[in-house]
Design an enzyme around this catalytic site. Sequence first.
Site, short mmCIF file in Angstrom:
data_model
loop_
_atom_site.label_atom_id
_atom_site.label_comp_id
_atom_site.label_asym_id
_atom_site.label_seq_id
_atom_site.Cartn_x
_atom_site.Cartn_y
_atom_site.Cartn_z
N GLN A 100 0.82 -1.22 0.00
CA GLN A 100 0.00 0.00 0.00
C GLN A 100 0.85 1.27 0.00
OE1 GLN A 100 -3.66 -0.65 0.56
NE2 GLN A 100 -3.84 1.33 -0.41
N LYS A 141 -2.83 -0.69 6.67
CA LYS A 141 -3.82 -1.72 6.40
C LYS A 141 -4.26 -2.31 7.73
CE LYS A 141 -5.78 -3.89 2.88
NZ LYS A 141 -6.10 -3.44 1.50
N ASP A 190 -12.06 -3.60 2.14
CA ASP A 190 -11.25 -4.59 1.41
C ASP A 190 -12.08 -5.88 1.45
OD1 ASP A 190 -8.33 -5.04 0.30
OD2 ASP A 190 -8.68 -6.78 1.54
N ASN A 244 -16.49 -6.94 -4.91
CA ASN A 244 -16.51 -5.55 -5.35
C ASN A 244 -15.60 -5.30 -6.57
OD1 ASN A 244 -14.80 -2.78 -4.78
ND2 ASN A 244 -17.01 -2.52 -4.78
N SER A 260 -10.52 6.89 -3.10
CA SER A 260 -10.65 7.12 -1.65
C SER A 260 -10.03 8.47 -1.27
CB SER A 260 -9.95 6.01 -0.86
OG SER A 260 -10.83 4.95 -0.61
P1 NDP Z 1 -14.78 -8.84 -1.76
O1 NDP Z 1 -14.88 -9.35 -0.38
O2 NDP Z 1 -15.83 -7.93 -2.27
O3 NDP Z 1 -14.66 -10.05 -2.79
C1 NDP Z 1 -13.65 -10.99 -2.69
C2 NDP Z 1 -13.83 -12.04 -3.76
O4 NDP Z 1 -12.68 -12.88 -3.78
C3 NDP Z 1 -15.00 -12.96 -3.46
O5 NDP Z 1 -15.55 -13.41 -4.67
C4 NDP Z 1 -14.36 -14.10 -2.69
O6 NDP Z 1 -15.06 -15.34 -2.73
C5 NDP Z 1 -13.05 -14.22 -3.43
N1 NDP Z 1 -12.05 -14.82 -2.55
C6 NDP Z 1 -11.67 -14.37 -1.32
N2 NDP Z 1 -10.77 -15.20 -0.78
C7 NDP Z 1 -10.59 -16.18 -1.69
C8 NDP Z 1 -9.78 -17.34 -1.70
N3 NDP Z 1 -8.98 -17.65 -0.69
N4 NDP Z 1 -9.82 -18.12 -2.82
C9 NDP Z 1 -10.63 -17.82 -3.87
N5 NDP Z 1 -11.42 -16.73 -3.89
C10 NDP Z 1 -11.40 -15.94 -2.82
O7 NDP Z 1 -13.34 -8.16 -1.85
P2 NDP Z 1 -12.80 -7.10 -2.92
O8 NDP Z 1 -13.40 -7.35 -4.24
O9 NDP Z 1 -12.91 -5.75 -2.32
O10 NDP Z 1 -11.23 -7.45 -2.95
C11 NDP Z 1 -10.68 -8.39 -3.87
C12 NDP Z 1 -9.18 -8.15 -4.01
O11 NDP Z 1 -8.94 -6.81 -4.47
C13 NDP Z 1 -8.37 -8.30 -2.72
O12 NDP Z 1 -7.09 -8.79 -3.04
C14 NDP Z 1 -8.23 -6.85 -2.24
O13 NDP Z 1 -7.12 -6.66 -1.40
C15 NDP Z 1 -8.04 -6.16 -3.58
N6 NDP Z 1 -8.32 -4.73 -3.59
C16 NDP Z 1 -9.54 -4.24 -3.21
C17 NDP Z 1 -9.79 -2.90 -3.25
C18 NDP Z 1 -11.13 -2.33 -2.98
O14 NDP Z 1 -11.33 -1.14 -3.25
N7 NDP Z 1 -12.10 -3.11 -2.50
C19 NDP Z 1 -8.71 -1.93 -3.58
C20 NDP Z 1 -7.49 -2.54 -4.05
C21 NDP Z 1 -7.30 -3.89 -4.01
P3 NDP Z 1 -15.86 -15.84 -1.44
O15 NDP Z 1 -17.13 -15.07 -1.44
O16 NDP Z 1 -16.03 -17.30 -1.64
O17 NDP Z 1 -14.99 -15.54 -0.24
#
Ligand code: NDP
Length: 448
Positions: free
Chosen positions: A114, A129, A169, A243, A380
């Site tokens: 980050q 974080k 996140d 997201n 953000s």
């Molecule tokens: P969400 O919680 O909205 O979604 C996460 C998604 O990833 C879900 O579909 C989840 O499935 C899946 N997932 C989580 N853990 C695992 C795993 N171990 N194996 C397979 N699939 C998995 O999170 P975000 O979309 O916000 O975040 C996704 C990624 O993006 C992360 O790496 C986060 O750090 C990164 N990120 C997010 C930002 C943001 O603005 N939100 C900014 C920058 C980076 P399930 O429902 O089964 O858990």
Amino acid sequence: MTNASEYAKKVQENIHQGNSHETEFLQAIDEFVPTIIPFLENHPEYQEKNILSLVTEPERVIQFRVPWMDDQGDWQVNRGYRIQFNSALGPYKGGLRFHPSVNLSVLKFLAFEQIFKNALTGLPIGGGKGGSDFDPKGKSDGEVMRFCQSFMTELAKYIGPNTDIPAGDIGVGKREIGYMFGMYKRIKQYDAGVMTGKPLEFWGSQGRKEATGYGAVYFAKHLLADLGETLENKKAIVSGSGNVAIYCIEKLYQLGATPVTCSDSNGFIYDEAGIDLELLKELKEVHRERLTEYIKARPSAQYVEGSVWNLDVEVEVAFPCATQNEIQIDSAKRLVKNGVRIVAEGANMPSSLEAADYFVASGVYYCPGKAANAGGVAVSALEMSQNSQRLQWETEEVDQKLDGIMKHIYETCRDTAIAHDAKDNFMLGANIAGFAKVAQAMAIQGLV
Ligand code: NDP
């Protein structure tokens, strides 16, 4: 003075010795340190000040107990954390993750990445974080609310609009932000700028929920523009269904591409005709359903258990948007065999070190998360600006700014790589450009 390469190796060894059980943090370090050697060679002043040792040590690590009561009246406890890693460029900024896999190592890797991601945005924010090993999945709204309130009761002591500004996140969306913000307000005062990713109803920013996914696609768009191409008619693999994935898919459609997959931690959807975005949003954003429900509504698609990166289809672009280390070397080889040309990371560190190196060595345009997913934190920071001004900008204004910021980040990575004889190595470009800004600020601020 030892040469830059020996110096970097020594620092890396020390970090391993001091953090030997923190696998994810060490992975982020092992990816980062070797790539900045060419920069250190040209800047002995940072080696003299031992900036690499300083920047890899968090300024502060906070760990606390989070007690809460479940719906049965049983007492539960989870662990809460906030890593305040680096404030050279501004107040700590970075999301909160609620997931059972959360531990110190995961949060230190995320906070470390980050720092440089935030530097790349060009906005005045440091790196942090936090989160908890609490799993919101399967919990009632009441349980989530009680957990969030307890978490914030402790976290509120350490954050503030000019100190540390958390966001969402994995597992932390507008519901969780709403509950945490409410508790912060009750304990302290109404400070709109203390958290970002807030719902639009109380000073969230237009375009924030879309920003990370849209931003990753904008990064790929600007890269393709340099090659005289567009995303039009390109087939894309997307992982995740949260997201970031949802808004990555939305922007891919807007730019004429066809995203054919999405996934969760159990399996993935392969929809050859293209993912049905409205159905996906309805399932995930409204009903919080699993992806197995998707094929009930759309039997022409396939649901397959396991990782989406096992899928054997030809694609040109890939957007990993789920979690760290989802792409291992076998999957990287499969993607390259199937013709992938661009891997743009919406998630943080979704490619293992071996996989990332393989992409670079194979001539794939590998766009690392700290550059490609910086759109989320960038918006953000725009939310913080709006909160300070007591204004809410129009969607178009935010989106235009986001596109401009992603263009700037892409060009910075590209040009920094070229300047260090590593054309198209965006990992090296991102690391050096981010480090250069932070190191310069740290050196000016003295030994603090
Ligand atoms: P969400 O919680 O909205 O979604 C996460 C998604 O990833 C879900 O579909 C989840 O499935 C899946 N997932 C989580 N853990 C695992 C795993 N171990 N194996 C397979 N699939 C998995 O999170 P975000 O979309 O916000 O975040 C996704 C990624 O993006 C992360 O790496 C986060 O750090 C990164 N990120 C997010 C930002 C943001 O603005 N939100 C900014 C920058 C980076 P399930 O429902 O089964 O858990």
